[in-house]
Motif scaffolding. Sequence first.
Motif, PDB file in Angstrom:
ATOM      1  N   LEU A 114      13.135   1.522 -10.553  1.00  0.00           N
ATOM      2  CA  LEU A 114      12.951   2.692  -9.689  1.00  0.00           C
ATOM      3  C   LEU A 114      14.292   3.259  -9.232  1.00  0.00           C
ATOM      4  N   MET A 115      15.242   2.395  -8.970  1.00  0.00           N
ATOM      5  CA  MET A 115      16.563   2.864  -8.546  1.00  0.00           C
ATOM      6  C   MET A 115      17.250   3.651  -9.663  1.00  0.00           C
ATOM      7  N   SER A 116      17.046   3.213 -10.920  1.00  0.00           N
ATOM      8  CA  SER A 116      17.652   3.949 -12.039  1.00  0.00           C
ATOM      9  C   SER A 116      17.001   5.323 -12.181  1.00  0.00           C
ATOM     10  N   VAL A 117      15.678   5.401 -11.969  1.00  0.00           N
ATOM     11  CA  VAL A 117      14.999   6.692 -11.996  1.00  0.00           C
ATOM     12  C   VAL A 117      15.482   7.562 -10.848  1.00  0.00           C
ATOM     13  N   GLY A 118      15.636   6.961  -9.666  1.00  0.00           N
ATOM     14  CA  GLY A 118      16.094   7.707  -8.501  1.00  0.00           C
ATOM     15  C   GLY A 118      17.490   8.268  -8.661  1.00  0.00           C
ATOM     16  N   GLU A 119      18.379   7.503  -9.290  1.00  0.00           N
ATOM     17  CA  GLU A 119      19.741   7.993  -9.517  1.00  0.00           C
ATOM     18  C   GLU A 119      19.729   9.218 -10.411  1.00  0.00           C
ATOM     19  N   ARG A 120      18.896   9.197 -11.437  1.00  0.00           N
ATOM     20  CA  ARG A 120      18.823  10.346 -12.333  1.00  0.00           C
ATOM     21  C   ARG A 120      18.182  11.543 -11.629  1.00  0.00           C
ATOM     22  N   LEU A 121      17.245  11.264 -10.743  1.00  0.00           N
ATOM     23  CA  LEU A 121      16.594  12.330  -9.985  1.00  0.00           C
ATOM     24  C   LEU A 121      17.604  13.079  -9.114  1.00  0.00           C
ATOM     25  N   TYR A 122      18.601  12.368  -8.604  1.00  0.00           N
ATOM     26  CA  TYR A 122      19.612  13.007  -7.772  1.00  0.00           C
ATOM     27  C   TYR A 122      20.623  13.787  -8.612  1.00  0.00           C
TER      28      TYR A 122
ATOM     29  N   GLN B 153       0.834  -1.206   0.000  1.00  0.00           N
ATOM     30  CA  GLN B 153       0.000   0.000   0.000  1.00  0.00           C
ATOM     31  C   GLN B 153       0.866   1.251   0.000  1.00  0.00           C
ATOM     32  N   HIS B 154       1.970   1.220   0.757  1.00  0.00           N
ATOM     33  CA  HIS B 154       2.882   2.367   0.810  1.00  0.00           C
ATOM     34  C   HIS B 154       3.507   2.619  -0.564  1.00  0.00           C
ATOM     35  N   VAL B 155       3.896   1.546  -1.246  1.00  0.00           N
ATOM     36  CA  VAL B 155       4.478   1.677  -2.587  1.00  0.00           C
ATOM     37  C   VAL B 155       3.464   2.250  -3.557  1.00  0.00           C
ATOM     38  N   GLU B 156       2.236   1.721  -3.536  1.00  0.00           N
ATOM     39  CA  GLU B 156       1.194   2.206  -4.442  1.00  0.00           C
ATOM     40  C   GLU B 156       0.932   3.690  -4.221  1.00  0.00           C
ATOM     41  N   SER B 157       0.856   4.111  -2.957  1.00  0.00           N
ATOM     42  CA  SER B 157       0.619   5.514  -2.641  1.00  0.00           C
ATOM     43  C   SER B 157       1.808   6.372  -3.057  1.00  0.00           C
ATOM     44  N   GLY B 158       3.031   5.893  -2.793  1.00  0.00           N
ATOM     45  CA  GLY B 158       4.225   6.660  -3.144  1.00  0.00           C
ATOM     46  C   GLY B 158       4.380   6.854  -4.636  1.00  0.00           C
ATOM     47  N   LEU B 159       4.074   5.814  -5.426  1.00  0.00           N
ATOM     48  CA  LEU B 159       4.178   5.927  -6.880  1.00  0.00           C
ATOM     49  C   LEU B 159       3.232   6.989  -7.423  1.00  0.00           C
TER      50      LEU B 159
ATOM     51  N   ALA C  12       3.403   4.774 -14.651  1.00  0.00           N
ATOM     52  CA  ALA C  12       3.202   4.317 -13.280  1.00  0.00           C
ATOM     53  C   ALA C  12       2.045   3.348 -13.121  1.00  0.00           C
ATOM     54  N   SER C  13       1.121   3.277 -14.084  1.00  0.00           N
ATOM     55  CA  SER C  13      -0.118   2.513 -13.884  1.00  0.00           C
ATOM     56  C   SER C  13       0.154   1.030 -13.678  1.00  0.00           C
ATOM     57  N   GLY C  14       1.080   0.455 -14.467  1.00  0.00           N
ATOM     58  CA  GLY C  14       1.378  -0.964 -14.319  1.00  0.00           C
ATOM     59  C   GLY C  14       1.964  -1.288 -12.958  1.00  0.00           C
ATOM     60  N   ALA C  15       2.901  -0.437 -12.510  1.00  0.00           N
ATOM     61  CA  ALA C  15       3.516  -0.658 -11.204  1.00  0.00           C
ATOM     62  C   ALA C  15       2.512  -0.480 -10.083  1.00  0.00           C
ATOM     63  N   MET C  16       1.634   0.531 -10.196  1.00  0.00           N
ATOM     64  CA  MET C  16       0.637   0.769  -9.146  1.00  0.00           C
ATOM     65  C   MET C  16      -0.378  -0.376  -9.097  1.00  0.00           C
ATOM     66  N   LYS C  17      -0.781  -0.872 -10.262  1.00  0.00           N
ATOM     67  CA  LYS C  17      -1.723  -1.994 -10.285  1.00  0.00           C
ATOM     68  C   LYS C  17      -1.090  -3.227  -9.658  1.00  0.00           C
TER      69      LYS C  17
END
Length: 448
Positions: free
Chosen positions: A160-168, A95-101, A111-116
Amino acid sequence: MSEGNVMKRIMRKIGIKQAMTAVFAGLLCISLGANAWQSVRNRELKNRLTMQRQREMADVVAAMADIEVNLQKLLIASGAAQSVSLLGETALLAQHVESGLSRLPLSAEAASGAMKFAGQMGEYVLTLATQVSGGSMLTTDDERQIEDMLTACQGLNAHLMSVGERLYTDPLPDVDMYGGDFSPWIQDGESGNSAIPYPSLIYDGPFSDGRSDAQPLGLTGERITREQAREAAARFAGTTTDQVKDGADSGGRFEAFGFEATTPYGRTNVQVTGQGGHLLWMMPEQAEFAQRITQEECLRNAQVWLADMGFGQMESCFVQQYDGMVVANFASVQDGVLLYPDQVKVQVSMDSGTVVGAECSQYLTNHTRRTDLEPELTQQQAQQMLSDRLEVRSGRLCIIPQESGERLCWGFEGTFAGEDYWAFVDAETGEAVQILRVANTQDGQTAI
């Protein structure tokens, strides 16, 4: 005019100009100061937004890592209390992951596939927690599903980690921060998103995860006694009542009597609903059999068993084979229309050809007689709504579940680029409702 008066007028003009110059200079200073303050303010807001998104991304990645660990622990957990604790914690993390996404700056498509997946995973592990707390341990099917979820979690977390690295490294492009174009780093992070194979949970088949918390439509009949339930359990398991002893009962939406039955193929657990004496589920303790009988014969035996047990006309809509069992989803048929919401998952031993397991909660939730099964569009008209690239092999009318209810559709099987697909077109509006790719594995089929 005297020379003195002329000089006074000249000095007065000079004074006015100097005053105006001073005023303009002051206004310019104020404007520059305001711009500088606004620039600082914008940088502060942008930095605050960046830090917030970085924290949210870190939280989601950390939660996904915790889910991976929990799923690995579940595969080696030996006690009911430990399993229930891990399953409950995993549901909260999902639930935390779905809300965070939903709060990350990703497109809905990305994001829809990951949230589902996160939402379905949360529902699934809660179902398992109820099962285990009711006295039943995880089955081989459950363990296989957990392994599939673990693989999907690892792929999603890597993405998600690859997206996070680029975000930083490149948090926000130099554009309008309110609704601006963030695609430079989003697209980089999303490049592998479509390759993540989110499994279709619970039953693995098409539209088999469409469950509802509403009052079960198929749970009909009067309240029965334990002895009446024992007789029903013996009939479902193919044995006699003297070979059926009491087991753990279950509560909740499907209140049921629990039994342990001794059969020619081993012991099996059976749950019979207190209302109406319906089969809720049946599960063998032994889950591996020799392979002596063909899949086709096992499917015929399953269809006969379903009819004998009162399920009426049903057809197989999804088949897998592993551990010496044919595992098939059967859906009800009404007036030639396949009812995907009304599914029963059946396990057949390839050693004896006997039905050794069944799961009926989706059937009990949705089964009722439909009143309007006449399509507005013909099969040919509906097929014209599909892409010419899909080479259609067959089509038929079916009911599929939707979040807002159900839809009467024309369902088509076809191929494209060497892959099998199922496509569904609304039989009234012609809208293309759903398309699934069917992956053929050594165990059978998987709908993606």
